[in-house]
Write an enzyme that holds these catalytic residues in place. Sequence first.
Site, mmCIF file in Angstrom:
data_model
loop_
_atom_site.group_PDB
_atom_site.id
_atom_site.type_symbol
_atom_site.label_atom_id
_atom_site.label_comp_id
_atom_site.label_asym_id
_atom_site.label_seq_id
_atom_site.Cartn_x
_atom_site.Cartn_y
_atom_site.Cartn_z
ATOM 1 N N ALA A 152 4.642 4.115 2.718
ATOM 2 C CA ALA A 152 4.257 2.678 2.010
ATOM 3 C C ALA A 152 4.485 1.805 3.064
ATOM 4 C CB ALA A 152 4.736 2.397 0.885
ATOM 5 N N LYS A 153 3.750 0.503 2.874
ATOM 6 C CA LYS A 153 3.927 -0.582 3.698
ATOM 7 C C LYS A 153 3.355 -1.464 3.162
ATOM 8 C CE LYS A 153 5.335 -1.233 8.209
ATOM 9 N NZ LYS A 153 6.126 -0.164 8.777
ATOM 10 N N GLY A 154 3.978 -2.896 3.370
ATOM 11 C CA GLY A 154 3.410 -4.220 2.881
ATOM 12 C C GLY A 154 3.639 -5.315 3.742
ATOM 13 N N VAL A 183 0.775 -1.046 0.043
ATOM 14 C CA VAL A 183 0.167 0.148 0.075
ATOM 15 C C VAL A 183 0.754 1.164 -0.135
ATOM 16 C CG1 VAL A 183 -1.567 1.393 1.478
ATOM 17 C CG2 VAL A 183 -1.981 -1.134 0.999
#
Length: 448
Positions: A106-108, A61
């Site tokens: 962002a991050k995942g 995201v």
Amino acid sequence: MSSSETNPFKIAQSQLDNVADRLELKKGIHLFLRTPRRELSVNFPVRMDNGEIKVFQGYRVQHNMARGPCKGGIRYHWNVSLDEVRALAMWMTWKCAVVNIPYGGAKGGIICNPKEMSQAELERMTRRFTTEISIIIGPEKDIPAPDVYTNAQTMAWIMDTYSSIKGYSVPGVVTGKPIHVGGSLGRNEATARGCMFTIREALKHFDLKVIPPEQWRKECSEEELDKDICDGDEGTGYKLNKATVAIQGFGNAGSISAALLSAKGAKIIAVSDSKGGVANKEGLDIPKLIEHKSKTGSVIGFEGANDDLGPKQVLEFEADVLVPAALENQITDENADNIKAKIVAEAANGPTTPEADRILHEKNIFLIPDILANAGGVTVSYFEWVQGLQQFFWSERDVNVQLREIMTKAFHEVLQISEKEKVDMRTAAYMVAVKRVADAIEHRGIFP
Ligand code: GLU
């Protein structure tokens, strides 16, 4: 939002809403920042060691990219959800802005249980996930890093897979890499070191158990001074005078915070991990405790402790400083009233719910919010990315000096706003961060 809300994304949105009016944010900009810019959800097959094929779900995201490429870790955990990743991505945007590094957030994450997977399975899952998200990551677009249950090895696999797709080595696609493939000295300790710097500034602010550098320099040995210089303090840093610390979580952030704080003179009196906790009022021997954890897999059963605790009991321990260094929603409306620490430094992301924030503030507990307290990790990620792009690598001392400067400057900028606006430190940090992001959007303008 109800007072017992634990959905991290709803919490992240309410934290933004809390400063929108104070900043007189334009309605459109506020709405734009309330949701992520881009979300990728992937389902992909992985061959397990027993020949079976399992399908995993993962996300990347990107919340906002107004200030630069997106940046943020990837976590492997059974509780990963799209809403959690959205919240973590939004928090990354604010984190990068509060320390003023040129990134968006962002991050995942992948829903999996890494504790039950072999190295070979983890490698196949990581490589396939990288291929799936390769369409949106890249050194100028979005740069992943380690997070919960991922590490330098995971980053090396991502870098190698992405490089294979491109046909040449692309070290700048991830940070937190092993030193041999372009990692930065000091990156592994950076989250904890940054957290230690903010805790020290808070103790100095309250003139609580600190020894001024002039006094310390008179008493220290040559060896201690050398270490201090490598630590980034250059012999000019305050030492902690047996300030007591309780730490929840003993992973990268928790265990290294314990080691760095105790090396600076603090007394770590209670520590926990997911299995349980240990305490010793005289102070735990941290190097021995780290050794014990690496041998047995947990802090429990440590010889040098004289008390066993439940994983959450540590939070209520009587200490000068409490460091939640585990996961979200640990300090809630149910236990906030029992917190006895004078300072809470959030090494984890999102450990305190908004209702608990309110209770802690009422109790006059000084909270250093996650987006500031744990920003050391992404700050040294930024240094790693810059070093990689320039192919020019810094000494550990240079990394630590730059980190100290950025962390202390950000701490005092936030503290100043908190005093001027008479708001808690989280609100102040959001005011600094959200304003920087909103200004970037205003300057770039809305296209078309
Ligand atoms: N996962 C870390 C964080 O939450 C580090 C992110 C990065 O270095 O990009 O801040």
